[in-house]
Every structure is written in C-alpha cells, then in structure tokens.
Design an enzyme around this catalytic site. Sequence first.
Site, short mmCIF file in Angstrom:
data_model
loop_
_atom_site.label_atom_id
_atom_site.label_comp_id
_atom_site.label_asym_id
_atom_site.label_seq_id
_atom_site.Cartn_x
_atom_site.Cartn_y
_atom_site.Cartn_z
N ARG A 177 -12.14 -8.85 -23.04
CA ARG A 177 -11.57 -10.15 -22.70
C ARG A 177 -12.66 -10.98 -22.03
O ARG A 177 -13.31 -10.52 -21.09
CB ARG A 177 -10.40 -9.99 -21.74
CG ARG A 177 -9.88 -11.34 -21.26
CD ARG A 177 -8.65 -11.21 -20.40
NE ARG A 177 -8.99 -10.85 -19.04
CZ ARG A 177 -8.08 -10.66 -18.09
NH1 ARG A 177 -6.79 -10.78 -18.38
NH2 ARG A 177 -8.43 -10.33 -16.87
N ASN B 284 2.08 -10.05 -17.34
CA ASN B 284 2.02 -10.41 -15.92
C ASN B 284 2.05 -11.93 -15.78
O ASN B 284 2.85 -12.48 -15.02
CB ASN B 284 0.73 -9.89 -15.26
CG ASN B 284 0.54 -8.40 -15.45
OD1 ASN B 284 1.49 -7.70 -15.75
ND2 ASN B 284 -0.68 -7.93 -15.28
N ASP B 285 1.16 -12.57 -16.50
CA ASP B 285 1.14 -14.04 -16.43
C ASP B 285 2.27 -14.66 -17.23
O ASP B 285 2.83 -15.67 -16.83
CB ASP B 285 -0.22 -14.58 -16.90
CG ASP B 285 -1.25 -14.54 -15.78
OD1 ASP B 285 -0.88 -14.91 -14.64
OD2 ASP B 285 -2.38 -14.12 -16.02
N HIS C 75 0.83 -1.20 0.00
CA HIS C 75 0.00 0.00 0.00
C HIS C 75 0.86 1.26 0.00
O HIS C 75 0.52 2.25 -0.61
CB HIS C 75 -0.94 -0.01 1.19
CG HIS C 75 -2.03 -1.02 1.05
ND1 HIS C 75 -2.95 -0.95 0.03
CD2 HIS C 75 -2.33 -2.12 1.75
CE1 HIS C 75 -3.78 -1.98 0.12
NE2 HIS C 75 -3.41 -2.70 1.16
N CYS D 57 -0.54 -6.07 -22.88
CA CYS D 57 -1.53 -5.55 -21.93
C CYS D 57 -1.15 -5.83 -20.48
O CYS D 57 -1.94 -5.60 -19.58
CB CYS D 57 -2.93 -6.05 -22.24
SG CYS D 57 -3.08 -7.83 -22.14
N ARG E 200 3.34 -14.63 -9.29
CA ARG E 200 3.39 -13.18 -9.49
C ARG E 200 3.07 -12.41 -8.22
O ARG E 200 3.25 -11.20 -8.16
CB ARG E 200 2.48 -12.76 -10.66
CG ARG E 200 1.02 -13.01 -10.42
CD ARG E 200 0.23 -12.89 -11.71
NE ARG E 200 -0.56 -11.68 -11.77
CZ ARG E 200 -1.44 -11.39 -12.73
NH1 ARG E 200 -1.60 -12.23 -13.75
NH2 ARG E 200 -2.11 -10.30 -12.73
N ARG F 58 -11.26 -5.98 -18.55
CA ARG F 58 -11.31 -7.15 -17.66
C ARG F 58 -12.77 -7.30 -17.23
O ARG F 58 -13.28 -6.50 -16.45
CB ARG F 58 -10.42 -6.93 -16.44
CG ARG F 58 -8.92 -6.96 -16.74
CD ARG F 58 -8.11 -6.89 -15.44
NE ARG F 58 -6.71 -7.24 -15.63
CZ ARG F 58 -5.72 -6.36 -15.72
NH1 ARG F 58 -5.96 -5.07 -15.65
NH2 ARG F 58 -4.47 -6.76 -15.87
N GLU G 39 -0.14 -15.39 -22.83
CA GLU G 39 0.32 -15.28 -21.44
C GLU G 39 0.76 -16.63 -20.89
O GLU G 39 1.15 -16.75 -19.74
CB GLU G 39 -0.75 -14.64 -20.54
CG GLU G 39 -2.14 -15.17 -20.71
CD GLU G 39 -3.18 -14.41 -19.88
OE1 GLU G 39 -2.83 -13.55 -19.07
OE2 GLU G 39 -4.37 -14.71 -20.07
#
Length: 686
Positions: free
Chosen positions: A457, A573-574, A314, A621, A584, A421, A550
């Site tokens: 997606r 990311n993946d 955070h 992306c 991740r 998403r 991915e």
Amino acid sequence: MKQLDVVIRNPTGLHARPAKTFVNIAKQFKSDIRVLHGEKKANAKSLISMLTLGAERGSQISILVDGEDEDAAMAEIEAALASGLGEGDQLGQASAVQKPAPESTDGKGQVQPAQASAVQSRSAMPANQIRGIPAAPGIAIGPVFQLKRSEIVIVDESCDDPDEELERLKAAIEKARGQLVLLRKQLLTSNAHSEADIFDVHLELLDDAELLDAVLVKVQKKQSAARAWQSTIETRAQGIAALNDPLLSARAADLHDVGYRVLRILMGADEQGFALPDHPVIVIAQNLSPSDTASLDRSRVLGFCTAAGGPTSHAAIIARALNLPAVVSAGAEILAVDNATQVVLNGIDGTLVIAPSEDVLEQSRQAQHRWQTLRSEAHKSAAQPAVTRDGHRVEVVANIGGLEDARKAVQMGAEGVGLLRTEFLFLDRADAPSEHEQFEVYRDIVLALNNQPVIVRTLDIGGDKPLLYVDVPHEENPFLGERGIRLCLARPDLFRLQLRAILRAAAYGPLRIMFPMVADLSEWRAARALVEELCRDLNAPLPEMGIMVEVPSAALMADAFASQVDFFSIGTNDLTQYTLAMDRMHPKLAGKSDGLHPAVLRLIARTVDAAHKAGKWVGICGELGADPQAVPILVGLGVDELSVSVPAIPTVKAQIRSLDFPASQSLAEQALSCAVAPEVRAMMRV
Ligand code: PEP
Ligand code: MG
C-alpha cells in the site's frame, strides 16, 4: 551555560515516550539540565518533572545545560530532538526542530489504536445477560470474583530511625522493580511489545531522582517512609493529572499504579491489593490497569469483565496476548453481581450471562469446546489452505508493517501479504527515506514471502500522522483532510520516489500496488498514470494495481472502478468510520462503531458484486476480517481474500474450514436485511 530554544513537533507533545528518551539522554551527562516551558521549569533528569511541563505539540521550550560536559550534552540532545526523540510509529511522527517554527501551534495528535468492533444494544436480551464489548476471544465459565482493592491504611505517620526507614523503602522499590521486570518479560514473550513498554515507563518512574529526593527529605524529617512515599506520589500524580491532557492522565495513572505497588510491598499488604480465591474465577472490576491485567494469575483467572474500558485499551490488548477471554464496557450493573455467582463470559460476542440456566450452561460448554478445539487445531493446520467444507476457497493473507512481521506471517501460514503498511518507513525520522532504502526493505519483504504475493500500500499518511518533512498545514478535521492518496498526488516528489522503489522491488517476486483512501476515479487515474510513466522510465512491467475501498464513494462507484482496477481491498476500519460518521478512535463511540453495521455490509456486498461482474477479486484488510462473528458473513458475501493481523491467521483459516458456503451465503443475506449492528451480532452469537 548552553541554551537551545525549540518548538516541539511531536504529535502528542512531550508525553511519556519522548520525555523518557529525553530523560535517559540527560541522565548520561554530569551537567545540570533544565527545561523551561512558559512559567514551568523541569529537571531533565526526572521523568515526572518533565511530564508536569505539559509541553504539547507546538510548544516552545528552552533547554539550559550547565556543567563540565555541556557541549556534548547539548549536541546529543539536539540530535535526539531532530530525530524525534525515538517515538515509535504507533505514536506517529515525533520530532522537534530548532526555532524558528512559529506556525506550529496546532493541537494535539492522537494515538491511533486499532479499530474495534463492538456490540452495544441492551435490547431484546434475556434479563440475566449483560452485554458489553468483546475484547479478547474465548469463553469462560465459572464463579464471579469482584476485584476490589483493599484500602491501604498507614498507621505509622512518623519514624524514629530515618536510615532504617530508607533502607526499607529501597528494599520495597527493589522488590517492585523485580516484579515489573518479570511482567515486562512475560509480555515480550507473548508478543505484546507496546504493552511491555508500559512497564518500561513504570521502571523509569521507580528510578525518578526527583521523586526519591522529595521522599528522602521527608523521611529525614522523621516522616514514615510509607507516608512520605504516598504523599509524594499523590502530589506528583495530581500535578500531572491537573494538566488535563488525556495522554498525560494515563501517565498519572501509571505513577499511581507503580507508587501503590511499592506502598503495598512496604506495608506488607497483599501485593496486588486484592487476594484471589484459591480456585479459578471470572474477575469483575470497574476497570483494570495494564499491570493488574498482566499480573492476573492465569491458573486462577479464567477471564475478566470490566464495567468501563474499551477494546483498544492496554488491558484488552494484554488479554488478547495472554489468551484470556475478556469483555469490557459492560456497565456498572456487573459490579452488583455477588461473589461466587456462576457466570458465562463470552469474549467473542461480548456478553456476560449471570446464573445461567442448565440449558445455557450446556450450550456455553459446547461453544467453549468448539472454540478451544478451533484454536488448537488452527495452529496445527496453519499451513493448510482455508477451504470451506464444501470446497469454497478463501485466501488468508497478512497485514504487516515490516520485515519481521513478514517472516512471522510466513511461519503462521499466511498465503501472502494483503496489506503492507509502508508508513513505518516514513515515520519517526527527520528526512524522507531514500529510494534505495525503500527499495531494499520492499525487496527483502518480497523475498521473505517466497513467491507468495505482496500487496504494497502506498503511503497512507497526513492529517493525524504528520511528517516533519512534509509541510501539511494544521487541519480541523484531519481524517477528512489531505491524507492518503490525496497527499501523495499533491506531493509527486515523495510519491514518485516510493513508486520507483516499489517497482524496482517488483523484480524480486509477485508484487501488487494498492492506493489508499481513493474517493474518486480521477485519483485512481492520476495514480495509475504515474505508475505507467515510471514503468516506462524503468523499463519495468506494469504490476497489478488496485484500490482500497475505505471511503463510501469508492464502494458506491465500485462498478465504475471495477473495469479499471485489478482488485479491490476493503479497509473496513475507515469504511466504518466514514459510513457511520464515527471517529474510529472515539472512546465513547467504540461500542457503536461496528463494522458489522448493515450499512457497511451493504457497501461490502455492492463492491463484491461489482468486482465479480467485471471478473475482479475483492479482499478485506480491516480488523473486521479477523472478527469471528464477521468471518462467516464476509465469506458468504463472496469476499475472496481476508487479510488479517499475523496472530489471527491460523484461527481465521480454521474458522473458514468449519464453514459451509451456502449456509454462509444465507447468513450474509440475513445480515444485509438487519436494521442495526447488534441485530447482526445477535444472529451470529456463538
Ligand atoms: C482500514 O482502514 O481498514 C485499513 C486497513 O487501513 P488503516 O487501518 O491502515 O487505516
Ligand atoms: Mg484505512
């Protein structure tokens, strides 16, 4: 008395957010409301009491309601449990069902923070340079201030006048409340909504009836308010921490944080527990809590560097929202740097240079100037296309998760949506959204984009993000389990409904469909066949369709896919997670799980080559697309589109405008021949 037995199905159990919702509902009723979990019993009107229940996912709990409004109270609690206790989509699906649900004894779900790129190697660096993980971009130059909290020493153990003592405590709580409300507002105006929620939890803890009662009893026995408050906070925080649940440990830290805020006010101590010098500094600390970070006085803090912490913490997210350069996870050696030592903090490449030479200082000032110019120019020219100095165009589009994002994306200069998403529509509820409900949302997003393309997606869910209405058995390795397209193909009822809604929305503007987690050509063929069939049923034209790359197998087989798909979008990311076999979200691997690893870059290069040979285009992306060190390499690799989070759009566009395409191509070549990610990052140092 009413009793309800339920099994908690929230992925993370009854942790802060659902527990808070529960408490807020309970507080509206006069009845006594208790929650039983095994041997433990909690007062449902006290958040702290509820947290110490330690009710994880799969736990059976009993709710006992006794009092004049017990029927209404129980009805409301039951309805709230059925709809997931209001848990937001960041925390995944949250819900509880009435028993029996004996099968739900699986482990905890996980919060899914965004992927972070990082630099970790400490080799081949000048001796006065420490490398950590970039957490918030920007460059700061200034003297060090080691932030160490002053100890609070409670001198008065007892008091003479309990009433007066309680008045002082109440006044301190009120003052703390005012500060928290202000911090919350500041974060909301900086668009850090989920961080602002942390202060909601702090405010709730301040109001905790059980906590206050326990303090009251002690003060009435003539203990001083400070001692009574401190010992109660300590005991409660230890009780929560002892449950050994990482999410609840965070709540224990929150309780500590808010408890010490009140204590410092009560003691008339420095309100933050430290006094900043009266000139601008770069703060160094072991770690910073969210309230530390949000409270840092922007006129005196140029940036911060922490020994611990991760880029998805955070504190890091708040730093990004407040435009405060930050480096995290730099190791304990930074704590040995003397106060007032001149340093350069680079939140773009994640370094801290101690006592820089005149040359390094000069270079850093220039880099700082370039970054500041880029940022301010970026906003002015957000609506302009992203074309390199020599005329090579790259489209910059947005990653969005709802209609609000879509509207903001347009204002920030997005040339379309590269990733919608759709999970947000499916999480946080007891039943699947209907075709009509989905259609309306997709249509509104398409309309908001004013004829710019929207890539929808299809549902990427399963494994770690279970849905109450989809029965997925517990999996040992949810990231390697039935998720994304695998789950959709296994649940054609759900998939068909979503595809029909998407195809109907396609009548309102340019819309493309993209399938997530495709590992194999057979999955693509099955998904495409279903869309073709539905188009015939609906008498609708076939939309453009592509896949997310991915999973490494999709990148390796890109040539086979290329002749069939309309486009590729690389989910770095993946792709990074699966290529490097590193979770991740793993806090210890955050520094190594880097999308600029040459192995990931080679898979990207392979995909781009295969696509271009077949006349198809490729987007990125994943988070890597907005990483200032990655942008030149991705452009040089020939990526045609970068889809990035909404706030990053102007700076990514501006950075592309500053590039030279042939130079980017040679950087990309060089990056591909590097051995490890830190080598690539070293090459890209700003
Ligand atoms: C990705 O994996 O890079 C991606 C964009 O998808 P998500 O982060 O939603 O898994
Ligand atoms: Mg993904």
